[in-house]
Structure formats: structure tokens, C-alpha cells
Design an enzyme around this catalytic site. Structure first.
Site, PDB file in Angstrom:
ATOM      1  N   HIS A 202       0.856  -1.188   0.000  1.00 56.48           N
ATOM      2  CA  HIS A 202       0.000   0.000   0.000  1.00 56.48           C
ATOM      3  C   HIS A 202       0.892   1.238   0.000  1.00 56.48           C
ATOM      4  O   HIS A 202       1.732   1.410   0.900  1.00 56.48           O
ATOM      5  CB  HIS A 202      -0.912  -0.008   1.235  1.00 56.48           C
ATOM      6  CG  HIS A 202      -1.948  -1.100   1.159  1.00 56.48           C
ATOM      7  ND1 HIS A 202      -2.367  -1.831   2.246  1.00 56.48           N
ATOM      8  CD2 HIS A 202      -2.645  -1.575   0.085  1.00 56.48           C
ATOM      9  CE1 HIS A 202      -3.285  -2.708   1.854  1.00 56.48           C
ATOM     10  NE2 HIS A 202      -3.472  -2.577   0.549  1.00 56.48           N
ATOM     11  N   ASN A 274      -3.339  -5.860  -2.115  1.00 55.80           N
ATOM     12  CA  ASN A 274      -3.661  -6.801  -1.041  1.00 55.80           C
ATOM     13  C   ASN A 274      -5.064  -7.389  -1.149  1.00 55.80           C
ATOM     14  O   ASN A 274      -5.590  -7.965  -0.196  1.00 55.80           O
ATOM     15  CB  ASN A 274      -3.472  -6.123   0.330  1.00 55.80           C
ATOM     16  CG  ASN A 274      -3.019  -7.115   1.388  1.00 55.80           C
ATOM     17  OD1 ASN A 274      -2.340  -8.101   1.074  1.00 55.80           O
ATOM     18  ND2 ASN A 274      -3.393  -6.881   2.643  1.00 55.80           N
ATOM     19  N   GLU A 403       1.060  -5.462  10.983  1.00 56.93           N
ATOM     20  CA  GLU A 403       0.629  -4.057  10.918  1.00 56.93           C
ATOM     21  C   GLU A 403       1.429  -3.295  11.968  1.00 56.93           C
ATOM     22  O   GLU A 403       1.265  -3.502  13.173  1.00 56.93           O
ATOM     23  CB  GLU A 403      -0.874  -3.923  11.208  1.00 56.93           C
ATOM     24  CG  GLU A 403      -1.784  -4.610  10.202  1.00 56.93           C
ATOM     25  CD  GLU A 403      -2.103  -3.754   8.971  1.00 56.93           C
ATOM     26  OE1 GLU A 403      -1.672  -2.601   8.902  1.00 56.93           O
ATOM     27  OE2 GLU A 403      -2.793  -4.289   8.074  1.00 56.93           O
TER      28      GLU A 403
HETATM   29  O1  0X9 Z   1      -6.896  -4.153   4.566  1.00 55.11           O
HETATM   30  C1  0X9 Z   1      -5.735  -4.536   4.405  1.00 55.11           C
HETATM   31  O2  0X9 Z   1      -5.271  -4.838   3.305  1.00 55.11           O
HETATM   32  C2  0X9 Z   1      -4.802  -4.623   5.612  1.00 55.11           C
HETATM   33  N1  0X9 Z   1      -4.874  -3.440   6.405  1.00 55.11           N
HETATM   34  S1  0X9 Z   1      -4.260  -2.060   5.831  1.00 55.11           S
HETATM   35  O3  0X9 Z   1      -4.641  -0.987   6.723  1.00 55.11           O
HETATM   36  N2  0X9 Z   1      -2.689  -2.137   5.849  1.00 55.11           N
HETATM   37  O4  0X9 Z   1      -4.713  -1.873   4.498  1.00 55.11           O
HETATM   38  C3  0X9 Z   1      -5.223  -5.790   6.452  1.00 55.11           C
HETATM   39  C4  0X9 Z   1      -5.291  -7.071   5.716  1.00 55.11           C
HETATM   40  C5  0X9 Z   1      -5.692  -8.137   6.614  1.00 55.11           C
HETATM   41  N3  0X9 Z   1      -6.053  -9.320   5.933  1.00 55.11           N
HETATM   42  C6  0X9 Z   1      -5.177 -10.289   5.721  1.00 55.11           C
HETATM   43  N4  0X9 Z   1      -3.982 -10.147   6.105  1.00 55.11           N
HETATM   44  N5  0X9 Z   1      -5.588 -11.369   5.132  1.00 55.11           N
HETATM   45 ZN    ZN Z   2      -1.645  -2.013   4.120  1.00 52.36          ZN
END
Ligand code: 0X9
Ligand code: ZN
Length: 437
Positions: A202, A274, A403
Site C-alpha cells: 500500500h 492486497n 501491521e
Molecule cells: O486491509 C488490508 O489490506 C490490511 N490493512 S491495511 O490498513 N494495511 O490496508 C489488512 C489485511 C488483513 N487481511 C489479511 N492479512 N488477510
Molecule cells: Zn496495508
């Protein structure tokens, strides 16, 4: 010779002081935007938030957990959003986005990298080494651009040719390199195991690249101390998976998340990397609206940034034992599966235990505490993430999304080095477990 290359590289990096300045034009268009921090204990408010995240392209979620959300809303939607929050009976705080960014700028102080650090002994002979360390420290007191990151990486590879190799896994939509660094005790021998760590899928999550670059820098500067960790283990680092999105956050829009894929005949741009990986693609928490922040793309692994990573992991699938995808923010370690609630893999015990050990190591630095679990249970269901793909499709046994800490995407410059150092302890703990496979 190598020493000179690295010195001039680091000198050049040290002299560019960008970080966050009021002259940045990457906040244009955000006048009148408001940041909301919303507390929601009951399910109906949470589901409303999840629905907004997936379907409302005017609301930008920075964080969404079961009981709390951080998001921004533009001036036109403010009144409508606030009346909906009142109907739901939830508590919330607001802050004008521009005030927040101004306060973060005020925090951006730099260590004085013009002072030589020599307190005892032979200062003359320590000087070149001190200078290098100081200049490298300068690199971790601000946010570098794409070119600087690539120079830093290739500089490490030319300084440590026996231990470090620089390569490109492919090119982004706009033609930038998806650059990787391989680190091992002997580049002429192929270790049996690989620890893969990537960051900045991101664009706006600037701090994530810094932690991965710091890992490379710290490992290579102290290789002797990490001989055991590196025994038969190659570390493969991709600090900037989404270079186009990252550059766009520096030049144009500080809060850009997706890549910069363009679609003919459409004004909206970008795919969420993602949500683009080929595991339960577009199943939940993803959207087929190409204006959405969680747009999953035209097909699984459709994006060059995604497919560069997939190609590398597929090719090395029998050696890769750890996959870490570093994001920001919230202090979470997620293990699979993220695509659906109450879906845990058979090895959940190990996944949890290893994450707990890594979290404990991070805590030791200055008390930062991480929460561990599946993202579907802690945050929301989100399919198409790297952790699900690496574990579910490729059988990589230790697969996580981390995170990093922060209250928003912009970690203040003076804090970069501390986040790097505490995260380093966690990375090393994760890598230590690779030798068990
Ligand atoms: O939403 C996301 O892609 C991630 N959070 S972010 O704030 N960095 O965008 C979390 C993804 C969580 N899901 C998995 N890891 N499967
Ligand atoms: Zn992210």
C-alpha cells in the site's frame, strides 16, 4: 572502491532532507477533509462500517476493527455521515485532516548528522566507520523516494558482494523496478530455506519500507552476530512492492493506497494489491468497483506488482518457509485465513506461538504490544491477501501480515528509527524459526 561508492551514496542520501514539509503538494485537494475516530461496540455499527469500506468510495478507512474505526470523509459527505453516526448512537472524535498533517510536520525533527561520534579511543581511525553509520542513520530519519531506496539497496549489494545481491523481480505498471535484496552468508551457495519479507504493497504506508531496509542494513553491518540465524537461510527482501503508489503518495496524494493501474475509458485508477492475490479472490472485503479502495482487479494476480511476487514465491516455493507482508498501522500480527471468519489453518497453534514470540521480542525494546490473530476475527474479512495465498496456495508454513504501530500512516520522522529497531527484533525472531523447517 566499494567503500567510496557507499560513502558517496550515503552522503548524497544524507543531504536530501525531504520528510514532510509544508511545501509538499501531496495534500492538494484535502482541504475540508475530516479525520474521524469512531468507537462502535455493537455489531450493527461495525457492519455499517464494513459496508462503507467495501462499497462507499467517498470514505477512506485508515483502520477498521470490531470496536473502533479511523477514517476520513470529504466536506460534501460530512453532514450525512455525522447524522448516520448519531442514528447509530456511536461516540466519535473529529480532527481536520490538514491540522493533523500540520501537527505531524511540527514533529519532524532530525538528529544532527553533522556531529562526529567519537567519545574514546582512536577517533581518527573510527571516523570513516562512524561517518557511514551516521549517514545511514540519516537515511532512517526521513522518508526516501523510490530512487533513493534503489540506490540504498544497490549500495548495500556493492558494499557486501559476498553476502548481498540486488535484483529486480519485474516492473510495475509505470515501469519501475520491483527491487529485491538477497542476503545470505555465502552468495555462491544456495541456502535450503528462504525468509521472504515484503513491504509497501500500500503506497501510503511509508514506514513499512524503512523497517525492511533497516533489517537489511543492520544484518549486513553485523553479519557475525547473525551467523546462527543465517545458517542455511537466505533472507529475501522486497521493501517496495508498489513503487508507483509510493511515488504517487510523495508527489500527489499522501493517502493513496492502491497501485497506479489505468483503465481506458474510466477516471478511477488503481488496484488494491492486497486484494489481488489468487486465494479466494474477490470473495469478501473486496470490490469489483474500480473506484473502490479495495478494488481487487480484473482477475487473480492480474497486476504486475502482484505477479512479480507470485512468480518469485512460486519459483522458490519449496525453499520459502516464512512470508511476512509488512503493513501499517494498528500493531497487529495476522496469520491466515483472512478471507473468512472462523476459518483457521491446521497449524494455527504454531502460527500463533511463533507470532507471540516475535511480539514479545518487539515489546522488549520499548513496551509496544501487538495483538495476534486472524484479520477476519480482529478486523474484517478480506480476501486476496498475500498471507492467505502464501499459506493456502504455496504451502509456506509461516505466513503473516504485520501491521506496524502508529496512529495514522505518517509516523513522525524522529520515531522512524525506533519503529525500525523494535520491528527488527520481531523480524529476527520470525527468521529464527525458519530453521525449524
Ligand atoms: O486491509 C488490508 O489490506 C490490511 N490493512 S491495511 O490498513 N494495511 O490496508 C489488512 C489485511 C488483513 N487481511 C489479511 N492479512 N488477510
Ligand atoms: Zn496495508
Amino acid at each position: 572502491m566499494c567503500y567510496k561508492i557507499v560513502c558517496s551514496l550515503l552522503l548524497c542520501l544524507g543531504s536530501v532532507r525531504l520528510a514532510y514539509s509544508s511545501s509538499s503538494n501531496n495534500l492538494a485537494g484535502y482541504e475540508g477533509y475530516t479525520k474521524y475516530t469512531v468507537q462502535h461496540d455493537d455489531d450493527s455499527a461495525f457492519h455499517y462500517m464494513v459496508d462503507l469500506q467495501t462499497n462507499d468510495t467517498e470514505v477512506d478507512f485508515w483502520l477498521l476493527t470490531r470496536n473502533m474505526s479511523v477514517l476520513t470523509v470529504g466536506p460534501q459527505r460530512k453532514a450525512q455521515f455525522e447524522s448516520r453516526l448519531s442514528q447509530l448512537g456511536v461516540q466519535y472524535q473529529t480532527q481536520p485532516l490538514m491540522d493533523l498533517m500540520a501537527s505531524l510536520e511540527g514533529n519532524s525533527t532530525y538528529p544532527d548528522d553533522d556531529v562526529d561520534e567519537c567519545h574514546s579511543g582512536d577517533c581518527e581511525s573510527q571516523r570513516p566507520h562512524n561517518r557511514q553509520r551516521r549517514q545511514a542513520r540519516g537515511f532512517f530519519s526521513r522518508y526516501p523516494r523510490y530512487n533513493e531506496i534503489l540506490s540504498f539497496m544497490s549500495g548495500l549489494a556493492s558494499r557486501y558482494p559476498q553476502f548481498c545481491r540486488y535484483e529486480s523481480l519485474g516492473r510495475s505498471n509505470e515501469g519501475r523496478h520491483i527491487a529485491g535484496l538477497s542476503i545470505s552468508l555465502n552468495q555462491r551457495v544456495r541456502p535450503r530455506r528462504v525468509a521472504y519479507i515484503q513491504a509497501a504493497a500500500h503506497g501510503r504506508e511509508w514506514i513499512t519500507s524503512q523497517t525492511v531496509l533497516y533489517l537489511a542494513y543492520e544484518l549486513l553491518s553485523n553479519l557475525r552476530a547473525f551467523q546462527r540465524v543465517l545458517h542455511d537461510v537466505e533472507i529475501f527482501l522486497v521493501p517496495l512492492v508498489n513503487p508507483d503508489g509510493y511515488e504517487y503518495t510523495h508527489t500527489t496524494d499522501r493517502f493513496w493506497r492502491k497501485n497506479r493501474r489505468r483503465f481506458v475509458g474510466h477516471s478511477c485508477t488503481g488496484v488494491d494489491i492486497n486484494r489481488n492475490f489468487g486465494n479466494h479472490w474477490n470473495y469478501q472485503g473486496a470490490s469489483q468497483n474500480l473506484c473502490s479502495e479495495v478494488y481487487s482487479g480484473t482477475s487473480p494476480n492480474s497486476e504486475p506488482e502482484t505477479s512479480a511476487v507470485v512468480r518469485y514465491l512460486q519459483f522458490n516455493r519449496h525453499r520459502v518457509k516464512l512470508s511476512l507482508d509488512v503493513h501499517s498501522f494498528g500493531k497487529f500480527i495476522f496469520y491466515p485465513y483472512g478471507y473468512a471468519k472462523n476459518t483457521v489453518p491446521p497449524t494455527v497453534g504454531t502460527l500463533r506461538a511463533v507470532a507471540q514470540r516475535a511480539a514479545n521480542q518487539i515489546t522488549r525494546y520499548r513496551g509496544t504490544r501487538y495483538t495476534i490473530g486472524t484479520s477476519a476475527s480482529i478486523l474484517y474479512e478480506a480476501s486476496g491477501s498475500l498471507d492467505d495465498f502464501a499459506y493456502g496456495n504455496l504451502g509456506i508454513p509461516l505466513s503473516y501480515t504485520v501491521e506496524l504501530p502508529g496512529d495514522e500512516f505518517h509516523v513522525a520522522s524522529f520515531d522512524i528509527i525506533h519503529v525500525c529497531k523494535e520491528t527488527f527484533a520481531g523480524f529476527i525472531e520470525f527468521i529464527r524459526h525458519v530453521s525449524l523447517y
